[in-house]
Design an enzyme around this catalytic site. Structure first.
Site, mmCIF file in Angstrom:
data_model
loop_
_atom_site.group_PDB
_atom_site.id
_atom_site.type_symbol
_atom_site.label_atom_id
_atom_site.label_comp_id
_atom_site.label_asym_id
_atom_site.label_seq_id
_atom_site.Cartn_x
_atom_site.Cartn_y
_atom_site.Cartn_z
ATOM 1 N N HIS A 1 4.838 4.812 2.574
ATOM 2 C CA HIS A 1 4.662 3.629 1.737
ATOM 3 C C HIS A 1 3.471 3.767 0.788
ATOM 4 C CE1 HIS A 1 7.925 1.527 3.576
ATOM 5 N NE2 HIS A 1 7.377 1.589 4.768
ATOM 6 N N ASP B 1 5.580 9.045 -0.477
ATOM 7 C CA ASP B 1 7.040 8.910 -0.426
ATOM 8 C C ASP B 1 7.722 9.862 -1.396
ATOM 9 O OD1 ASP B 1 6.811 7.033 1.513
ATOM 10 O OD2 ASP B 1 7.381 5.310 0.299
#
Length: 470
Positions: free
Chosen positions: A424, A429
């Site tokens: 996150h 990511d």
């Protein structure tokens, strides 16, 4: 007890049971028809028996299909997918032997074979790792030596594509655009000026001094062009006294001497996946509504020839011009104080547009992230006409729609480690998505989907997954 029987005996008993069930249905239907019609009305009794038999056999067929789908078809598909992951993505994923318990010795045999191959692969990889470590140490030593030399170095192919640049050249190129391997040198230097200078590298003349404007026209550099004696192309050298170069620049030496220049002339649909340049990206935002919420972070990495390019990444905090909701901060950890001095969304998106030039954009659930990009691209006056791939759809192509296609599930399936501290965050990511993409590419090729057009054709079959997500 049933699972301890041999596979052939199980199949025989299964079909024997189907035959017995159908025979029982027909006999029961005839008996009920006889009771219904009696001797006086045998015709209506037979019709009733026939109808009842048809519906009974259809019910048995449906039940057989359901059992076959759950206990044979799905386990075989999952076994095949797991074998491809082990074979082509080099991921030591475990096989669910219990799920394939009705397939006899097939699952244990697959596990044994792939385990043996994995062991052989591990031995080979250990040897390769030793050689790679040696080469990387030499590369690091070379990069240190080049950093000590007060000259920026860029190697350019005959087609004027960047093949190599060092840390100081990264600073130099970064004054114009984000440094990018295999990018056109004309993205950074004025094409007319540079072509005129490089054209003088003919015959016995191996060096040329020239003043060349940058592509934006606001800077002028004193370049020394040198013809390569043992290879095609030329070298650009810039003394740090003639450019704003940080002599302490500490960036890796970036190079690729193996990309195929002629492939760039082919239509994107016909180009092999392994020859494409990808920019894998992710955004963190103030919320989940693209037309109302704002970007607070953009992360991206570049993938060339199926490998993540070390050093070519973007990790940019963005000032959203509004307070970040506490609920959003709990997800990505970005606070108002962290973005107070960050550039606004238009500046950040513009920089990302430069970073992703001439590349295929890749994201997990791409419509969400692209909605923000399209919105700011419209405000800035440029188009996002990049080809686009979505790892949600690639996962569906490889593993089927019935599987879970969250980023965590895809990474677990492919054996990609997801650091908890990076989850996150936009760059974190983006990196794990890029690792998943690099593992997916050889599996796609093994399935016969070797070109970009063939992959897009397959992903279109699963488009409704994105509609459900968004």
């Amino acid at each position: 007890m049933f699972t301890s029987l041999s596979l052939r005996l199980r199949i025989f008993l299964f079909f024997l049971g189907v035959a017995a069930a159908c025979a029982g249905i027909v006999c029961s239907a005839l008996y009920l028809g006889y009771l219904r019609g009696g001797e006086e009305d045998a015709t209506s009794g037979l019709v009733f028996s026939g109808v009842l038999s048809v519906f009974g056999i259809l019910a048995v067929t449906t039940g057989v299909w359901f059992l076959f789908d759950e206990n044979v078809a799905k386990p075989i598909e999952r076994l095949a997918a797991a074998m491809r992951v082990r074979a082509h993505a080099d991921a030591q994923t475990s096989l669910d032997l219990h799920q394939a318990r009705y397939l006899g010795d097939l699952a244990p045999a697959v596990d044994a074979v792939t385990g043996k191959l994995s062991q052989i692969s591990a031995d080979v990889e250990e040897h390769l790792a030793e050689e790679t470590a040696r080469l990387m140490a030499e590369k690091a030593h070379l990069a240190i030596l080049l950093t000590e030399i007060p000259v920026a170095i860029v190697l350019v192919s005959p087609a004027h594509l960047i093949m190599l640049y060092d840390g100081q050249a990264a600073d130099l190129l970064g004054q114009v655009h984000v440094p990018r391997l295999s990018a056109s040198i004309f993205d950074y230097f004025n094409e007319e000026d540079l072509r005129a200078a490089s054209a003088k590298l003919t015959g016995k003349r191996s060096e040329v001094l020239a003043k060349v404007r940058c592509s934006r026209g606001n800077l002028t550099f004193e370049l020394r062009l040198k013809k390569l004696s043992q290879a095609s192309g030329y070298m650009i050298l810039v003394d740090q006294t003639h450019a704003r170069i940080d002599p302490r620049a500490d960036r890796p030496l970036i190079y690729d001497f193996d990309f195929r220049e002629h492939e760039s002339e082919q239509a994107i649909e016909n180009r092999p996946l392994q020859d494409l340049t990808f920019v894998v990206f992710d955004t963190e935002t103030t919320g989940l509504t693209p037309h109302k919420d704002e970007i607070v972070q953009i992360g991206a990495v570049r993938v060339i020839k199926g490998r993540i390019v070390a050093g070519e990444e973007m990790d940019q905090l963005v000032n959203p011009g509004r307070s970040i909701p506490i609920a959003s901060t709990k997800v990505h950890g970005i606070t108002d104080d962290m973005v107070a001095d960050a550039p606004d969304a238009e500046q950040a998106v513009g920089r990302f547009h430069d970073f992703s030039r001439d590349a295929v954009l890749v994201a997990h659930n791409a419509p969400f992230d692209m909605a923000f990009m399209q919105r700011y691209g419209k405000a800035l006056g440029f188009k996002w006409d990049h080809p686009l791939l979505d790892t949600v759809l690639l996962s569906a192509v490889l593993f089927g729609e019935n599987e879970t296609h969250t980023l965590d599930a895809v990474c677990e399936r492919l054996g990609v480690h997801v650091p908890e501290e990076a989850r996150h965050t936009a760059l974190g990511d983006a990196k794990v998505t890029a690792e998943a993409l690099c593992k997916m590419l050889p599996i796609l090729a093994s399935r016969g989907y070797g070109t970009f057009g063939e992959v897009i054709e397959q992903t279109r079959k699963h488009g409704r997954l994105l509609k459900d997500l968004n």
